[in-house]
Design a protein around this motif. Structure first.
Motif, mmCIF file in Angstrom:
data_model
loop_
_atom_site.group_PDB
_atom_site.id
_atom_site.type_symbol
_atom_site.label_atom_id
_atom_site.label_comp_id
_atom_site.label_asym_id
_atom_site.label_seq_id
_atom_site.Cartn_x
_atom_site.Cartn_y
_atom_site.Cartn_z
ATOM 1 N N ASP A 188 0.747 2.063 7.582
ATOM 2 C CA ASP A 188 2.041 1.728 6.987
ATOM 3 C C ASP A 188 1.970 0.414 6.212
ATOM 4 N N ASP A 189 1.187 -0.546 6.717
ATOM 5 C CA ASP A 189 1.045 -1.814 5.981
ATOM 6 C C ASP A 189 0.317 -1.584 4.650
ATOM 7 N N PHE A 226 11.924 -4.049 19.282
ATOM 8 C CA PHE A 226 11.690 -5.367 18.657
ATOM 9 C C PHE A 226 12.937 -6.255 18.778
ATOM 10 N N GLY A 241 -1.982 2.255 13.837
ATOM 11 C CA GLY A 241 -1.635 1.060 13.079
ATOM 12 C C GLY A 241 -2.348 0.874 11.755
ATOM 13 N N GLY A 242 -1.688 0.141 10.880
ATOM 14 C CA GLY A 242 -2.287 -0.288 9.623
ATOM 15 C C GLY A 242 -1.920 0.574 8.424
ATOM 16 N N TYR A 251 8.721 -8.075 10.287
ATOM 17 C CA TYR A 251 8.304 -8.777 9.064
ATOM 18 C C TYR A 251 8.865 -8.015 7.866
ATOM 19 N N ARG A 291 -8.099 -2.286 11.444
ATOM 20 C CA ARG A 291 -7.067 -2.066 10.429
ATOM 21 C C ARG A 291 -6.942 -3.184 9.397
ATOM 22 N N LEU A 329 7.424 -4.649 6.374
ATOM 23 C CA LEU A 329 7.230 -3.514 7.288
ATOM 24 C C LEU A 329 7.910 -2.255 6.726
HETATM 25 C C1 BGC Z 1 0.658 -2.498 12.545
HETATM 26 C C2 BGC Z 1 1.664 -1.544 11.932
HETATM 27 C C3 BGC Z 1 2.892 -1.447 12.819
HETATM 28 C C4 BGC Z 1 3.459 -2.832 13.039
HETATM 29 C C5 BGC Z 1 4.693 -2.831 13.926
HETATM 30 C C6 BGC Z 1 1.326 -3.836 12.793
HETATM 31 O O1 BGC Z 1 0.423 -4.694 13.448
HETATM 32 O O2 BGC Z 1 -0.444 -2.649 11.678
HETATM 33 O O3 BGC Z 1 1.070 -0.280 11.778
HETATM 34 O O4 BGC Z 1 3.875 -0.638 12.208
HETATM 35 O O5 BGC Z 1 2.472 -3.669 13.633
HETATM 36 O O6 BGC Z 1 4.429 -2.292 15.184
#
Ligand code: BGC
Length: 326
Positions: A249-250, A211, A246-247, A217, A287, A220
């Motif tokens: 962790d959010d 990144f 994904g998702g 963000y 997600r 995160l």
């Molecule tokens: C995902 C997360 C991921 C983040 C960074 C988000 O769109 O939902 O799970 O950690 O992107 O890659």
């Protein structure tokens, strides 16, 4: 006729210039939006040690004839690796002092016991780098730690939340007061990045090369997160409903926020990671929907309500394996 074709040509050129301009503006806007937070808010460097959650497992017998381990030198160690300096092979790695993925410093009594939970499937080449690299890194930190590898061994959709919940249950059974949730493709670059929990959940991988070393963000928590076992239980762990990439962790971040557990971070110069390259896993296209459903419904879904699964635990020198069949 030639006049008309010249006119057409000019028109064509104008359209191409216009399209090119629009694409440039779009790329610029995308860059600004995804640029993230370079100088994110963090704990001041001077107070880091006072903010750490100092606790060891009751199973650890502290020796009266040894001094307490100290951490100020580690927290102030300026040693850092550039991402391309990270070794990609470990021919002469020594597993000295490692038992079932766990290590206790020999010369002093540690103040931290940390369970490192690594969720995993089918990434052997990354694991071959991760394990020796992490043991070399962590054995310099004067902490008691243990690496748990939680492997999803079936062919079903990847479910990281369930794997973390299973790993956390085992680590809590083993009485670890602090859990570090760790992606297998992330390697810390700064020696000062002490693997320990803080009073509040600590997002450790704030600055990743993938990144551009910028936090995408502020809420995160994916990548590497240190959280006390009590806080993990208080938020009922991860949702079990996120399949594929994904998702989860959010959703976990939203759980922390609902429990008024703010996320803290160390300064950028202590929080850099390199990500090992790999193919992007298939994304969970649902997600966002699950995330908002979870917020609305708020029913039991987490550590206390794990779906049916089979596990077996096997000790290896460099890690304790928790094999999972969902
Ligand atoms: C995902 C997360 C991921 C983040 C960074 C988000 O769109 O939902 O799970 O950690 O992107 O890659």
């Amino acid at each position: 006729m030639p006049k008309c074709s010249l006119k057409n040509r000019i028109l064509q050129l104008r359209v191409i210039t216009c399209i090119f301009f629009i694409l440039c503006v779009k790329a610029f806007i995308h860059f600004i939006i995804t640029y993230g937070l370079y100088n994110y808010p963090h704990l001041p460097a001077e107070v880091l040690e006072t903010q750490l959650f100092k606790q060891t497992t009751p199973n650890l017998v502290l020796q009266k004839n040894k001094p307490d381990c100290t951490y100020d030198k580690i927290l102030n160690n300026p040693t850092t690796l550039l991402n391309w300096e990270v070794p990609k092979r470990f021919d002469d790695f020594s597993a000295k002092d490692l038992v079932n993925g766990s290590y206790v410093p020999a010369h002093c009594n540690p103040k931290f016991s940390v369970a490192i939970l690594v969720t995993y499937r089918n990434r052997q080449s990354q694991l071959d780098i991760f394990l020796p690299y992490m043991h070399n890194f962590l054995r310099n930190q004067n902490i008691h730690y243990k690496i748990y590898l939680i492997e999803q061994q079936d062919e079903k959709l990847w479910n990281k939340g369930v794997l973390y919940n299973i790993g956390a249950k085992q680590a809590i059974r083993d009485k670890f007061p602090c859990l570090v949730l760790h992606d297998v493709d992330l390697l810390p670059l700064d020696a000062a990045n002490l693997y320990a929990c803080a009073a509040l959940p600590r997002h450790m991988s704030a600055s990743i090369d993938k990144f551009r070393f910028v936090l995408p963000y502020d809420y995160l928590v994916g990548g590497v997160l240190a959280i006390t076992a009590d806080q993990y239980v208080a938020v009922d762990g991860f949702s079990n409903r996120f399949e594929a990439w994904g998702g989860e962790d959010d959703d976990f971040s939203a759980r922390l926020s609902a429990h008024k557990l703010d996320i803290v971070r160390f300064p950028r110069e202590m929080s850099r990671y390199t990500m090992l390259v790999h193919r992007q896993e298939p994304k969970n296209t649902q997600r966002k929907r699950i995330l908002s459903e979870n917020r609305r419904l708020g029913d039991k879904d987490g550590l206390s309500s794990l779906p049916y699964h089979n596990t077996h635990v096997k000790n290896h020198r460099l890690f304790t394996l928790i094999g999972v069949m969902l």
